[in-house]
Design a protein around this motif. Structure first.
Motif, mmCIF file in Angstrom:
data_model
loop_
_atom_site.group_PDB
_atom_site.id
_atom_site.type_symbol
_atom_site.label_atom_id
_atom_site.label_comp_id
_atom_site.label_asym_id
_atom_site.label_seq_id
_atom_site.Cartn_x
_atom_site.Cartn_y
_atom_site.Cartn_z
ATOM 1 N N HIS A 116 0.819 -1.228 0.000
ATOM 2 C CA HIS A 116 0.000 0.000 0.000
ATOM 3 C C HIS A 116 0.848 1.271 0.000
ATOM 4 O O HIS A 116 0.309 2.361 0.214
ATOM 5 C CB HIS A 116 -0.962 0.004 1.199
ATOM 6 C CG HIS A 116 -0.271 0.144 2.528
ATOM 7 N ND1 HIS A 116 -0.616 1.102 3.450
ATOM 8 C CD2 HIS A 116 0.742 -0.556 3.090
ATOM 9 C CE1 HIS A 116 0.154 0.981 4.533
ATOM 10 N NE2 HIS A 116 0.990 -0.015 4.327
ATOM 11 N N HIS A 117 2.163 1.145 -0.202
ATOM 12 C CA HIS A 117 2.999 2.354 -0.218
ATOM 13 C C HIS A 117 2.891 3.079 -1.562
ATOM 14 O O HIS A 117 3.011 2.450 -2.611
ATOM 15 C CB HIS A 117 4.462 1.994 0.061
ATOM 16 C CG HIS A 117 4.696 1.534 1.464
ATOM 17 N ND1 HIS A 117 4.726 0.195 1.801
ATOM 18 C CD2 HIS A 117 4.858 2.225 2.605
ATOM 19 C CE1 HIS A 117 4.921 0.093 3.117
ATOM 20 N NE2 HIS A 117 5.000 1.310 3.627
ATOM 21 N N GLU A 132 -4.370 3.767 -1.425
ATOM 22 C CA GLU A 132 -5.487 4.270 -0.617
ATOM 23 C C GLU A 132 -5.813 3.364 0.563
ATOM 24 O O GLU A 132 -6.559 3.746 1.457
ATOM 25 C CB GLU A 132 -6.726 4.461 -1.499
ATOM 26 C CG GLU A 132 -6.680 5.806 -2.200
ATOM 27 C CD GLU A 132 -7.647 5.912 -3.351
ATOM 28 O OE1 GLU A 132 -8.777 5.415 -3.228
ATOM 29 O OE2 GLU A 132 -7.240 6.484 -4.380
ATOM 30 N N ALA A 134 -5.187 1.729 4.053
ATOM 31 C CA ALA A 134 -4.465 2.197 5.230
ATOM 32 C C ALA A 134 -3.353 1.234 5.627
ATOM 33 O O ALA A 134 -2.369 1.629 6.247
ATOM 34 C CB ALA A 134 -5.435 2.368 6.392
ATOM 35 N N ASP A 166 -0.918 0.147 11.725
ATOM 36 C CA ASP A 166 -0.557 1.072 10.641
ATOM 37 C C ASP A 166 -1.372 2.366 10.681
ATOM 38 O O ASP A 166 -1.001 3.346 10.049
ATOM 39 C CB ASP A 166 -0.711 0.404 9.262
ATOM 40 C CG ASP A 166 0.645 0.041 8.660
ATOM 41 O OD1 ASP A 166 1.597 -0.167 9.451
ATOM 42 O OD2 ASP A 166 0.768 -0.038 7.424
ATOM 43 N N THR A 167 -2.466 2.378 11.410
ATOM 44 C CA THR A 167 -3.256 3.609 11.542
ATOM 45 C C THR A 167 -3.039 4.260 12.913
ATOM 46 O O THR A 167 -3.774 5.186 13.275
ATOM 47 C CB THR A 167 -4.768 3.323 11.399
ATOM 48 O OG1 THR A 167 -5.133 2.333 12.372
ATOM 49 C CG2 THR A 167 -5.121 2.824 10.014
ATOM 50 N N GLU A 173 -3.960 10.017 9.735
ATOM 51 C CA GLU A 173 -4.732 10.559 8.611
ATOM 52 C C GLU A 173 -5.152 9.503 7.598
ATOM 53 O O GLU A 173 -6.086 9.717 6.834
ATOM 54 C CB GLU A 173 -3.890 11.606 7.865
ATOM 55 C CG GLU A 173 -3.877 12.974 8.517
ATOM 56 C CD GLU A 173 -2.915 13.897 7.788
ATOM 57 O OE1 GLU A 173 -3.254 14.324 6.681
ATOM 58 O OE2 GLU A 173 -1.834 14.169 8.330
ATOM 59 N N ASN A 174 -4.408 8.386 7.533
ATOM 60 C CA ASN A 174 -4.728 7.351 6.532
ATOM 61 C C ASN A 174 -5.985 6.549 6.903
ATOM 62 O O ASN A 174 -6.449 5.722 6.127
ATOM 63 C CB ASN A 174 -3.531 6.414 6.340
ATOM 64 C CG ASN A 174 -3.141 5.657 7.614
ATOM 65 O OD1 ASN A 174 -3.665 5.928 8.690
ATOM 66 N ND2 ASN A 174 -2.231 4.717 7.492
ATOM 67 N N THR A 175 -6.533 6.785 8.095
ATOM 68 C CA THR A 175 -7.730 6.072 8.525
ATOM 69 C C THR A 175 -8.944 6.571 7.740
ATOM 70 O O THR A 175 -9.229 7.763 7.737
ATOM 71 C CB THR A 175 -7.983 6.315 10.026
ATOM 72 O OG1 THR A 175 -6.762 6.052 10.725
ATOM 73 C CG2 THR A 175 -9.076 5.424 10.557
ATOM 74 N N THR A 176 -9.631 5.652 7.067
ATOM 75 C CA THR A 176 -10.799 6.053 6.268
ATOM 76 C C THR A 176 -12.045 5.329 6.778
ATOM 77 O O THR A 176 -11.953 4.445 7.643
ATOM 78 C CB THR A 176 -10.602 5.660 4.791
ATOM 79 O OG1 THR A 176 -10.516 4.228 4.716
ATOM 80 C CG2 THR A 176 -9.330 6.269 4.213
ATOM 81 N N THR A 179 -11.535 1.778 6.286
ATOM 82 C CA THR A 179 -10.707 1.152 7.321
ATOM 83 C C THR A 179 -11.581 0.726 8.501
ATOM 84 O O THR A 179 -11.452 -0.367 9.034
ATOM 85 C CB THR A 179 -9.635 2.135 7.844
ATOM 86 O OG1 THR A 179 -9.083 2.855 6.757
ATOM 87 C CG2 THR A 179 -8.549 1.401 8.592
#
Ligand SMILES: [Mn+2]
Length: 339
Positions: A116-117, A132, A134, A166-167, A173-176, A179
Motif C-alpha cells: 500500500h505504499h 489508498e 491504510a 498502521d493507523t 490521517e490514513n484512517t478512512t 478502514t
C-alpha cells in the motif's frame, strides 16, 4: 473504494494465487504490526487453500507481536527457502525492504507484490498496490473476501493488528471509513476484544521500558524558543534499565508531542555504528534535513547516522534543525533563533 485499476490487479493476483501451488511469503525488515499481521493472515489463508507455504522475515518478531498465532513459524534465515515456489512480497515498496531475502526473491520466477505504499516500484510479476489502503492488511482482507475464504479467529486477529498498528490505533490521517468498516468486520467475525488488543499493542510496556523512558526524558533540552526538543539515549542506558532496542521505538515522539515544538530530535549513542539521529516534526520537512546529513525518510519522520564525537555531531545537527525551523516559520528571511 478500490479504483478500477486496483480491482483489475486484484483479479490478476487471485488468478496467480489459485494457480501456483507453493509460496514463500516475505515481509520487511524492521517489522511492524502490518508486515507481521499480513504475513500470518495470508499464510494461513493459502494453507487453507491447500498450498505449501513458508513464511520469512529478515528479523526476529518483536515481543509485542509474539502473541499472534503462527508468529513462531516465521523463518529469519533463508535455509528453508523453497526455490521452486512463487514469492509473495508483503508491505514492501521495493525489494531492498526484504533485507537478506532480496536475492532469493529476485531470482524467483513468479513474484507477487502486495503493498500500500505510494512509492511502490511495481517489482512483481503481478502487482496489487493500493496506496489508498491504510494497511497491507486491508488489501489482504479484501483479497480473502473476494476469494470467499472464511476468516479464522487467528486470521481476523492478525489483520486487526495490521490495521490498528498502521493507523496508530485508527488515529492517523490514513484512517478512512473503509478502514473502520474493515475493522468492524474483523471485530464481528470472532468477537475480538479491541480493549485487550490495544493494551497489548499500544499501552502495556514492560517495566524496563519505563526505566529507560525515565532516563531518556531526563536528558530533555529545548532550543530555539522551545521549538526544538532534543533527547538522548545510549547503549549504556539500555543496559542499566534492562531494556531492549525495541523499547526505544516511538520514544522520540515525546519530543514532537510537546506543545509548541516544531522539530523533535533523538540521538542514540550506538558505540559500534556511530550516532543514530531521529527527527520528528509537526510541519517542517525533516526528510530534507536528514538527506542533507546522509539519511532519509518521510517529511514528518526521518533519520540518519553520523560518525564523530558526540559533542560536535550534536551541535551541528541542532544548528541545522534550528535553521530548518527558522526557514519554515520566518518566510521573510533566515534569522538565527535564540538558544
Ligand atoms: Mn504497512
Amino acid at each position: 473504494m478500490m479504483t478500477q485499476k486496483v480491482q483489475k490487479a486484484q483479479k490478476a493476483m487471485i488468478a496467480l494465487l489459485q494457480q501456483q501451488s507453493s509460496f514463500n511469503l516475505v515481509s520487511h525488515v524492521q517489522p511492524d504490526g502490518d508486515s507481521i499481521g499480513s504475513l500470518l493472515a495470508l499464510g494461513e489463508a493459502l494453507e487453507k487453500m491447500g498450498k505449501t507455504v513458508r513464511l520469512f522475515m529478515a528479523a526476529t518478531v518483536p515481543r509485542k507481536y509474539a502473541f499472534l498465532k503462527g508468529s513462531e513459524k516465521i523463518f529469519a534465515s533463508g535455509e528453508k527457502w523453497n526455490e521452486a515456489a512463487a514469492a509473495v512480497v508483503l508491505d514492501c515498496s521495493d525489494l531492498e525492504r526484504t533485507g537478506d531475502f532480496k536475492d532469493a526473491v529476485a531470482r524467483t520466477r513468479v513474484i507477487l507484490n502486495i503493498d500500500h505504499h505510494v512509492t511502490n516500484c511495481y517489482f512483481g510479476t503481478a502487482n496489487l498496490v493500493d496506496p489508498e489502503a491504510a494497511a497491507t492488511g486491508e488489501i489482504i482482507f479484501r483479497l480473502l473476501e473476494a476469494m470467499h475464504l472464511p476468516l479464522s479467529a487467528s486470521m481476523a486477529e492478525a489483520l486487526y493488528v495490521a490495521l490498528s498498528t498502521d493507523t496508530g490505533s485508527f488515529k492517523f490521517e490514513n484512517t478512512t471509513a473503509a478502514t473502520h468498516r474493515t475493522a468492524a468486520a474483523l471485530l464481528a467475525a470472532h468477537d475480538l476484544n479491541p480493549g485487550i488488543l490495544s493494551d497489548q499493542l499500544f499501552n502495556l510496556r514492560p517495566l524496563p521500558f519505563y526505566l529507560l523512558l525515565k532516563k531518556v526524558l531526563g536528558t530533555l533540552e529545548l532550543y530555539g524558543g522551545q521549538k526544538l526538543a532534543v533527547i538522548t539515549a545510549s547503549r549504556e542506558m539500555l543496559e542499566q534499565s534492562g531494556a531492549a532496542m525495541e523499547d526505544l521505538d516511538g520514544m522520540i515522539n515525546y519530543t514532537r508531542n510537546i506543545e509548541g515544538v516544531e522539530i523533535g530530535i533523538m540521538f542514540f549513542l550506538d558505540s559500534a555504528a556511530g550516532i543514530k539521529v531521529g527527527f520528528r516534526s509537526k510541519s517542517v520537512d525533516v526528510s530534507a534535513l536528514a538527506r542533507e546529513l546522509g539519511g532519509g525518510g518521510h517529511a514528518r519522520a526521518a533519520g540518519c547516522r553520523i560518525k564523530g564525537p558526540y559533542d560536535r555531531v550534536r551541535d551541528m545537527v541542532i544548528r541545522k534543525a534550528l535553521l530548518a525551523i527558522s526557514d519554515e516559520t520566518a518566510p521573510g528571511g533566515k534569522q538565527m533563533p535564540e538558544r
